[in-house]
Design an enzyme around this catalytic site. Structure first.
Site, PDB file in Angstrom:
ATOM      1  N   GLN A  95     -52.265  16.338 -35.967  1.00 50.60           N
ATOM      2  CA  GLN A  95     -52.574  15.010 -36.497  1.00 50.60           C
ATOM      3  C   GLN A  95     -54.025  14.964 -36.984  1.00 50.60           C
ATOM      4  OE1 GLN A  95     -53.132  11.432 -34.052  1.00 50.60           O
ATOM      5  NE2 GLN A  95     -51.569  10.418 -35.272  1.00 50.60           N
ATOM      6  N   TYR A 181     -57.597   2.982 -37.049  1.00 53.31           N
ATOM      7  CA  TYR A 181     -58.600   3.975 -37.451  1.00 53.31           C
ATOM      8  C   TYR A 181     -58.823   3.909 -38.971  1.00 53.31           C
ATOM      9  CZ  TYR A 181     -58.116   5.407 -32.655  1.00 53.31           C
ATOM     10  OH  TYR A 181     -58.109   5.393 -31.285  1.00 53.31           O
ATOM     11  N   ARG A 228     -48.506   8.699 -40.220  1.00 55.47           N
ATOM     12  CA  ARG A 228     -48.231   7.755 -39.121  1.00 55.47           C
ATOM     13  C   ARG A 228     -48.826   6.394 -39.454  1.00 55.47           C
ATOM     14  NH1 ARG A 228     -49.092   7.519 -32.532  1.00 55.47           N
ATOM     15  NH2 ARG A 228     -46.864   7.589 -32.244  1.00 55.47           N
ATOM     16  N   ARG A 317     -46.157   8.884 -23.344  1.00 55.21           N
ATOM     17  CA  ARG A 317     -46.491   8.960 -21.916  1.00 55.21           C
ATOM     18  C   ARG A 317     -45.473   9.728 -21.066  1.00 55.21           C
ATOM     19  NH1 ARG A 317     -47.763   2.715 -22.103  1.00 55.21           N
ATOM     20  NH2 ARG A 317     -46.166   3.025 -23.678  1.00 55.21           N
TER      21      ARG A 317
HETATM   22  C1  LIG Z   1     -53.244   9.089 -23.498  1.00 54.09           C
HETATM   23  C2  LIG Z   1     -52.787   8.657 -24.855  1.00 54.09           C
HETATM   24  C3  LIG Z   1     -53.416   9.129 -25.988  1.00 54.09           C
HETATM   25  C4  LIG Z   1     -52.979   8.774 -27.277  1.00 54.09           C
HETATM   26  N1  LIG Z   1     -53.576   9.322 -28.360  1.00 54.09           N
HETATM   27  C5  LIG Z   1     -53.077   9.106 -29.605  1.00 54.09           C
HETATM   28  C6  LIG Z   1     -53.556   9.824 -30.739  1.00 54.09           C
HETATM   29  O1  LIG Z   1     -54.427  10.702 -30.653  1.00 54.09           O
HETATM   30  N2  LIG Z   1     -53.007   9.530 -31.934  1.00 54.09           N
HETATM   31  C7  LIG Z   1     -52.026   8.581 -32.088  1.00 54.09           C
HETATM   32  O2  LIG Z   1     -51.564   8.343 -33.209  1.00 54.09           O
HETATM   33  N3  LIG Z   1     -51.528   7.906 -31.023  1.00 54.09           N
HETATM   34  C8  LIG Z   1     -51.998   8.168 -29.797  1.00 54.09           C
HETATM   35  N4  LIG Z   1     -51.424   7.564 -28.706  1.00 54.09           N
HETATM   36  C9  LIG Z   1     -50.211   6.742 -28.872  1.00 54.09           C
HETATM   37  C10 LIG Z   1     -48.958   7.624 -28.644  1.00 54.09           C
HETATM   38  O3  LIG Z   1     -48.792   8.548 -29.697  1.00 54.09           O
HETATM   39  C11 LIG Z   1     -47.662   6.810 -28.539  1.00 54.09           C
HETATM   40  O4  LIG Z   1     -47.370   6.246 -29.779  1.00 54.09           O
HETATM   41  C12 LIG Z   1     -47.746   5.721 -27.483  1.00 54.09           C
HETATM   42  O5  LIG Z   1     -48.135   6.259 -26.240  1.00 54.09           O
HETATM   43  C13 LIG Z   1     -46.402   4.994 -27.320  1.00 54.09           C
HETATM   44  O6  LIG Z   1     -45.393   5.864 -26.935  1.00 54.09           O
HETATM   45  P1  LIG Z   1     -44.885   5.895 -25.389  1.00 54.09           P
HETATM   46  O7  LIG Z   1     -44.503   4.492 -25.046  1.00 54.09           O
HETATM   47  O8  LIG Z   1     -43.694   6.837 -25.425  1.00 54.09           O
HETATM   48  O9  LIG Z   1     -46.009   6.396 -24.577  1.00 54.09           O
HETATM   49  C14 LIG Z   1     -51.882   7.883 -27.413  1.00 54.09           C
HETATM   50  C15 LIG Z   1     -51.261   7.389 -26.266  1.00 54.09           C
HETATM   51  C16 LIG Z   1     -51.680   7.767 -25.001  1.00 54.09           C
HETATM   52  C17 LIG Z   1     -50.959   7.250 -23.789  1.00 54.09           C
END
Ligand SMILES: Cc1cc2nc3c(=O)[nH]c(=O)nc-3n(C[C@H](O)[C@H](O)[C@H](O)COP(=O)(O)O)c2cc1C
Length: 372
Positions: A95, A181, A228, A317
């Site tokens: 990414q 961002y 994204r 997560r």
């Molecule tokens: C620890 C953490 C770091 C994340 N870092 C990014 C990232 O670098 N880029 C991004 O687009 N989303 C990031 N996200 C969002 C995740 O890609 C994801 O869309 C979000 O956690 C929702 O999905 P989930 O409910 O399955 O966790 C992050 C989420 C978490 C929990």
């Protein structure tokens, strides 16, 4: 359908599960190590991994300890990761990330102000940086508006990073156009008050995103480029502006023309629950592959597949604390709860030490079933 194979253009995925990009702040100087390779390899049974946000230049960084892909040492170090994932039959995109205003001067070259479409502060928004010599969560700094001549330079940084990604052995790249961002800041009229051709109308606010897609696609092929976006996302002080739907309708048609690998919709909480019709509309507007992420469970993902609304389901997560999530969902094994305290930070704890279900003792399995 979750466990069926799928093809993104020429890339064959072993199932329709995707690892969502997740910043884990476990890299020094933007360099990946064996520990990072191990982390991704442990999760390589998903059809596609999208790496954590990865800096495209020294002014694109918002957090300490995030990886980069703009110099030779960083690029070389990513080969550890791509090799480790490919060895297990996995596929991996990186990414590409420019944080724009979501940064702190301690993460910027020479402590300059972060760069943004306009000089508008992200209120109550934090980054990980250094203030008064102490490392920790810090309020992001007041950004400076990019002058127009700097925009082509930023686009070239994206292109260079994408070319480096190919050198590093990635199967493709995802442009981070979500979550407040840089590119998202351009989309939103409350963070972009420019009066040149990058601000104002929908065509102007989406221009940088489409130029980045075009420039990268010209170098590595649109079939290796995903984007994204996070419609109705409010992270990092982003607003729900009045033209959200029209903006994404316009973008969906533009994305369709470009024949890209996929569009990745990230639901920060409002999309599925309050704007489900948007997901249905987006499916009609956009002719390519759709990845959906945000609060997915096996049941929710299968429901979206059955309705024909998405092609791939991304999990975030749950994959941190269940490296074998594919197996667990397949067999309805209980999931290990995550520990938010170790999501970020430079340590092994909470990173490569989560066991696979089959590694647990009978007693541990029973304890876990009790928690679910
Ligand atoms: C620890 C953490 C770091 C994340 N870092 C990014 C990232 O670098 N880029 C991004 O687009 N989303 C990031 N996200 C969002 C995740 O890609 C994801 O869309 C979000 O956690 C929702 O999905 P989930 O409910 O399955 O966790 C992050 C989420 C978490 C929990």
């Amino acid at each position: 359908m979750l466990f069926e194979t799928f093809k993104i253009k020429n890339i064959e995925l072993s199932n329709r599960m995707v690892m969502a990009p997740m910043t884990r702040t476990r890299s020094k100087n933007g360099i990946m190590t064996e520990m990072n390779a191990q982390y991704y390899q442990q999760r390589a049974s998903v059809g596609l991994i999208i790496t954590e946000g990865t800096s495209i230049s020294d002014n694109s960084m918002g957090y300490l300890y995030v990886p980069g892909i703009y110099n030779a040492a960083q690029t070389e170090s990513w080969k550890l990761v791509t090799d480790a994932v490919h060895l297990k039959g996995g596929k991996i995109f990186t990414q590409l990330w420019h944080v724009g205003r979501v940064s702190h001067i301690s993460n910027q070259p020479n402590h300059f102000q972060p760069l943004a479409p306009s000089a508008i502060l992200a209120k109550d928004s934090t980054a990980w940086g250094i203030e008064d010599g102490v490392e920790g969560r810090v309020q992001v700094s007041m950004p400076r508006a990019l002058v127009k001549a700097e925009i082509p330079e930023i686009i070239q940084d994206y292109v260079k990073a994408a070319k480096n990604a190919m050198l590093a052995g990635f199967d493709g790249i995802e442009i981070h156009g979500a979550n407040g961002y840089l590119i998202d800041q351009f989309l939103n009229p409350d963070t972009n008050i420019r009066n040149d051709e990058y601000g104002g109308s929908i065509e102007n606010r989406t221009r940088i995103m489409l130029e980045v897609i075009g420039a990268i696609s010209a170098e590595i092929g649109a079939d290796k480029v995903g984007i994204r976006v996070s419609p109705y996302g409010t992270q990092h002080d982003m607003s729900l502006f009045s033209e959200i739907e029209q903006t994404y309708e316009y973008l969906a048609h533009e994305f369709s023309k470009r024949d890209m690998a996929y569009v990745h919709l990230h639901d920060q909480g409002l999309l599925y629950n309050d704007h489900f019709d948007f997901i249905e509309k987006f499916r009609k507007w956009y002719s390519g592959n759709i990845i959906f992420a945000g609060f997915l469970t096996k049941e929710k993902a299968e429901g979206l597949f059955t309705k024909g609304l998405i092609d791939l389901a991304a999990f975030g997560r749950p994959l941190i604390s269940n490296p074998d999530l594919v197996e667990r969902l397949k067999h309805d094994y209980p999931l290990h709860p995550g520990n938010r305290e170790t999501y970020y930070g430079y340590s092994i704890e909470g990173y490569v030490d989560y066991p696979r279900y089959e590694e647990l003792s009978e007693e541990e399995k029973q304890q876990l079933s009790g928690k679910n």
